[in-house]
Design an enzyme around this catalytic site. Structure first.
Site, PDB file in Angstrom:
ATOM      1  N   ASP A 143      -1.438 -12.316  -4.690  1.00  0.00           N
ATOM      2  CA  ASP A 143      -2.464 -11.301  -4.854  1.00  0.00           C
ATOM      3  C   ASP A 143      -2.210 -10.586  -6.185  1.00  0.00           C
ATOM      4  OD1 ASP A 143      -4.500  -9.363  -4.041  1.00  0.00           O
ATOM      5  OD2 ASP A 143      -2.825  -8.010  -3.657  1.00  0.00           O
TER       6      ASP A 143
ATOM      7  N   ASP B 264      -3.806  -6.843  -7.311  1.00  0.00           N
ATOM      8  CA  ASP B 264      -3.708  -5.387  -7.203  1.00  0.00           C
ATOM      9  C   ASP B 264      -2.804  -4.978  -6.043  1.00  0.00           C
ATOM     10  OD1 ASP B 264      -5.872  -4.284  -9.213  1.00  0.00           O
ATOM     11  OD2 ASP B 264      -6.777  -5.996  -8.208  1.00  0.00           O
TER      12      ASP B 264
ATOM     13  N   ASP C 139      -0.143  -7.672  -0.438  1.00  0.00           N
ATOM     14  CA  ASP C 139       0.134  -6.305   0.024  1.00  0.00           C
ATOM     15  C   ASP C 139      -0.925  -5.706   0.924  1.00  0.00           C
ATOM     16  OD1 ASP C 139      -1.464  -3.897  -1.911  1.00  0.00           O
ATOM     17  OD2 ASP C 139      -1.782  -6.031  -2.229  1.00  0.00           O
TER      18      ASP C 139
END
Length: 272
Positions: free
Chosen positions: A29, A31, A214
């Site tokens: 991922d 961001d 996240d």
């Protein structure tokens, strides 16, 4: 909760054993994972040291991919590497800058007009109710950012409920999900980060893969890796970047990094 990564020799050995089979893939991922969460999407930047580590990974992994809710071309502009694969819009878009190849999920295209209509209808009243709220159209999906409002946590619950009710009432063929201080709107189709990662793994015949994420949408990729491992297709390792805004991600991971600050060192470990 997944096992907390403490740089133990036993953990390093385990990680390398999982990733020992070739061909192998590294999926991350952006961001909140290799880039700190920023006040606006445009303000984001990669963590120090990550860009050269991704380039180094291209020589160690057979596939390196950035998997993101961003539009794929925006993701490529942020990461700045034309040699990796970008899976954008939560799996609805694949982009290979080096080949000039961009593919959108065909089933999503008829729903773009419905998405634009929803944004036109809900955007202005929500912005009036929550100053600082930002609507980000991304083609086949959209994000409503709430981090700049006066009370992001309350705004998240209020906006999520309001958008969910509007979409359900209008029978738009869209679905609504929550991310880290944002609300996501996308086609209600069986497409997500997990399906996209699975497709890449199967297409390239990967025998091992690691996914680093996240947020809640990364859970789809964690589950996809588990399914592929259970069927004997690909060994997988899901790694969560711990945070207070999406605690369930760490609960569903194989391994947990204590914070985003640990990501560059973890990538270095993968490449040793």
């Amino acid at each position: 909760m997944g096992e907390l990564f403490l740089h133990l020799d036993s953990q390093t050995k385990w990680i390398h054993e999982v990733l020992s089979q070739r061909p192998r893939g590294l999926f991350t991922d952006i961001d909140g994972t290799i880039s700190r969460i920023a006040p606006t999407p445009e303000a984001a930047a990669l963590l120090d040291g990550v860009a050269p580590l991704l380039r180094q990974a291209e020589a160690t992994f057979d596939i390196v991919a950035a998997v993101t809710g961003r539009a794929a071309r925006d993701a490529a502009a942020l990461v700045g590497d034309d040699h990796i694969l970008y899976i954008g819009n939560h799996g609805f878009e694949l982009y290979q800058p080096e080949l000039g190849k961009r593919v959108l999920a065909p089933a999503a295209l008829p729903l773009v007009a419905a998405l634009e209509s929803v944004l036109d209808e809900i955007g202005p009243p929500l912005q009036e109710r929550w100053p600082g709220l930002r609507v980000e159209p991304k083609g086949v999906t959209a994000s409503i950012h709430l981090r700049a409002t006066s009370d992001p946590a309350t705004a998240l619950e209020d906006v999520y409920r309001s958008v969910l009710e509007h979409v359900a009432r209008a029978s738009t063929g869209l679905r609504v999900t929550r991310g880290r201080m944002m609300v996501e709107i996308r086609p209600d189709l069986a497409v997500d980060k997990g399906t996209a990662v699975s497709e890449v793994i199967r297409e390239h015949g990967l025998r091992s893969a690691l996914y680093l994420g996240d947020d809640r949408t990364d859970l789809d990729a964690f589950r996809a890796l588990r399914q592929l491992a259970e069927e004997g297709t690909c060994q997988g390792l899901s790694v969560a970047v711990q945070n207070d805004e999406a605690v369930e991600v760490a609960a569903d991971a194989d391994l947990v990094l204590p914070s985003i600050e640990d990501v560059p060192d973890f990538l270095r470990l993968l490449l040793t």
